[in-house]
Design a protein around this motif. Structure first.
Motif, PDB file in Angstrom:
ATOM      1  N   UNK A  43      36.845  11.031   5.394  1.00 21.12           N
ATOM      2  CA  UNK A  43      36.538  10.354   4.133  1.00 21.12           C
ATOM      3  C   UNK A  43      35.239   9.560   4.233  1.00 21.12           C
ATOM      4  N   UNK A  44      35.060   8.844   5.325  1.00 17.54           N
ATOM      5  CA  UNK A  44      33.849   8.048   5.523  1.00 17.54           C
ATOM      6  C   UNK A  44      32.611   8.942   5.491  1.00 17.54           C
ATOM      7  N   UNK A  45      32.677  10.049   6.227  1.00 17.73           N
ATOM      8  CA  UNK A  45      31.537  10.964   6.302  1.00 17.73           C
ATOM      9  C   UNK A  45      31.277  11.659   4.967  1.00 17.73           C
ATOM     10  N   UNK A  46      32.326  11.985   4.238  1.00 20.34           N
ATOM     11  CA  UNK A  46      32.152  12.601   2.916  1.00 20.34           C
ATOM     12  C   UNK A  46      31.458  11.649   1.957  1.00 20.34           C
ATOM     13  N   UNK A  47      31.810  10.375   2.009  1.00 21.77           N
ATOM     14  CA  UNK A  47      31.151   9.403   1.136  1.00 21.77           C
ATOM     15  C   UNK A  47      29.682   9.245   1.517  1.00 21.77           C
TER      16      UNK A  47
END
Length: 72
Positions: A43-47
């Protein structure tokens, strides 16, 4: 320079400006969401990727806006 010969319509320029503002809002929303996710998670990397994309596209549209929209 192309902008010396051609100017986009006021309607097109307003739509482009609204699109730029929308992309900056998307980046801000993703920044807030990224902060609530642990680093290195999916999730962090997608954001982070969504932030990069929206800022890059906003910057490109800003360049077009500055070149082809009458600022009077």
């Amino acid at each position: 320079m192309a902008s010396d010969h051609y100017t986009l319509s006021k309607k097109d320029c307003n739509e482009m400006k609204n699109g730029i503002l929308y992309l900056l809002k998307v980046a801000d929303q993703n920044w807030k969401a990224m902060e609530s996710n642990a680093e290195e998670t999916t999730d962090h990397l997608e954001h982070i990727e969504k932030i990069k994309w929206s800022i890059d596209v906003a910057a490109n549209y800003t360049t077009i806006y500055e070149a082809f929209c009458d600022k009077k």
